[in-house]
Write an enzyme that holds these catalytic residues in place. Structure first.
Site, short mmCIF file in Angstrom:
data_model
loop_
_atom_site.label_atom_id
_atom_site.label_comp_id
_atom_site.label_asym_id
_atom_site.label_seq_id
_atom_site.Cartn_x
_atom_site.Cartn_y
_atom_site.Cartn_z
NE ARG A 90 -12.84 -3.69 8.68
CZ ARG A 90 -14.05 -3.59 7.81
NH1 ARG A 90 -14.17 -4.05 7.01
NH2 ARG A 90 -14.71 -2.27 7.84
CB THR A 104 -3.79 -1.48 6.73
OG1 THR A 104 -4.43 -2.35 8.00
CG2 THR A 104 -3.15 -0.80 7.45
CG ASP A 147 -18.92 -1.97 14.53
OD1 ASP A 147 -17.20 -1.31 14.03
OD2 ASP A 147 -19.04 -2.64 14.91
CG ASP A 173 -19.14 0.01 17.43
OD1 ASP A 173 -18.32 -0.70 18.65
OD2 ASP A 173 -19.18 0.87 16.88
C1 PRP Z 1 -15.88 -6.42 11.97
C2 PRP Z 1 -17.10 -7.80 11.99
C3 PRP Z 1 -15.63 -9.58 11.35
C4 PRP Z 1 -15.04 -7.87 10.52
C5 PRP Z 1 -15.33 -7.94 9.35
O1 PRP Z 1 -15.01 -6.95 13.41
O2 PRP Z 1 -17.49 -8.78 13.38
O3 PRP Z 1 -15.43 -9.64 12.35
O4 PRP Z 1 -15.08 -6.91 11.06
O5 PRP Z 1 -14.57 -7.38 8.39
P1 PRP Z 1 -13.72 -7.64 6.67
O6 PRP Z 1 -14.76 -8.99 6.48
O7 PRP Z 1 -13.59 -6.86 6.00
O8 PRP Z 1 -12.78 -8.60 7.83
P2 PRP Z 1 -14.08 -5.42 14.10
O9 PRP Z 1 -12.62 -5.96 13.40
O10 PRP Z 1 -15.18 -4.24 13.67
O11 PRP Z 1 -14.35 -6.58 15.23
P3 PRP Z 1 -15.56 -6.74 16.01
O12 PRP Z 1 -16.30 -7.62 16.22
O13 PRP Z 1 -14.87 -6.38 17.51
O14 PRP Z 1 -16.30 -5.27 16.41
N1 URA Z 2 -17.52 -5.13 9.99
C1 URA Z 2 -19.00 -4.89 10.42
O1 URA Z 2 -19.33 -4.87 11.46
N2 URA Z 2 -20.03 -4.06 9.47
C2 URA Z 2 -19.26 -4.29 8.36
O2 URA Z 2 -20.01 -3.29 7.34
C3 URA Z 2 -18.12 -3.91 7.57
C4 URA Z 2 -17.12 -4.61 8.98
#
Ligand code: PRP
Ligand code: URA
Length: 209
Positions: free
Chosen positions: A104, A108, A200, A203
């Site tokens: 993400r 944005t 998160d 994380d």
């Molecule tokens: C997180 C999560 C989803 C996304 C959800 O990933 O694992 O993929 O956010 O958010 P959305 O519904 O608003 O798109 P992130 O982009 O943080 O990446 P990561 O899994 O590598 O930490």
């Molecule tokens: N991605 C995450 O990991 N947690 C949230 O709450 C939203 C997006």
């Protein structure tokens, strides 16, 4: 029309409550996510098609059942989706695995694609797309579009925690895709994090913060 299944089995609710707590560390968080994914996998695979097979037990011949026709592919959205993958592979060891990399954008909050590697015959498989968080729904929506662009016709989305906004985004774009959640939370905050959520997911799984 896509169906929303909230699988609120007591064991799932108990384990999810542990996951949500700030003091739960990565080792326990991963273990709990594995356990919940296994329990959810039981429901997600409930309508897999079966066919008859003639077998012999030590006592007599009989007609047994086996999974028929379309086979499975498990596709985690990187990174956090990896935390749900192993349990599904335990349930269906012959499933193939694909990977979709999305992050993400911090400003944005829109998903940005950085990786896609799918089984060659993914278009002939039932795809279970996994990602713990369904927040704005942008990542899941775009991942499903990527799967459909490669010919996939039978896709299920399995997440841990979602919010109504994310569910609507996916359902509006992909009315043919059923969504499975362990919990439907209240809303998103100003940073598009799920409230109350669990923080998160990536994380917390990988201990990166
Ligand atoms: C997180 C999560 C989803 C996304 C959800 O990933 O694992 O993929 O956010 O958010 P959305 O519904 O608003 O798109 P992130 O982009 O943080 O990446 P990561 O899994 O590598 O930490
Ligand atoms: N991605 C995450 O990991 N947690 C949230 O709450 C939203 C997006």
């Amino acid at each position: 029309m896509s169906e929303l299944h909230v699988i609120n089995h007591p064991l799932i609710q108990h384990k999810l409550t542990l996951m949500r707590q700030t003091e739960t560390g990565s080792k326990d968080f991963r273990q709990l996510l594995d356990e919940i994914s296994l329990l959810m996998g039981y429901e997600v695979t409930r309508d897999l098609p079966l066919e008859d097979i003639n077998i012999e037990t030590p006592i007599c011949k009989m007609v047994g059942k086996q999974i028929s026709g379309m086979k499975l592919a498990v596709v985690p959205i990187l990174r956090a989706g990896l935390g749900m993958m192993n349990s599904l592979l335990e349930l269906v060891p012959v499933a193939k695995v694909g990977f979709i990399g999305l992050y993400r954008d911090p400003v944005t909050h829109e998903p940005v694609e950085y990786y896609c590697k799918l089984p060659e015959d993914v278009d002939k498989r039932i795809v279970i797309l996994v990602d713990p968080m369904l927040a704005t729904g942008g990542s899941s929506r775009d991942a499903i579009t990527m799967l459909k662009d490669r010919g996939c016709k039978n896709i299920k989305l399995m997440c841990l925690v979602g919010v109504p906004e994310g569910v609507k985004t996916v359902q509006d774009a992909h009315p043919d895709v059923d969504i499975y959640l362990a919990a439907l939370d209240e809303k998103l905050n100003e940073n598009k994090y799920i409230v109350p959520g669990l923080g998160d997911a990536g994380d917390r799984i990988f201990g990166t913060k």
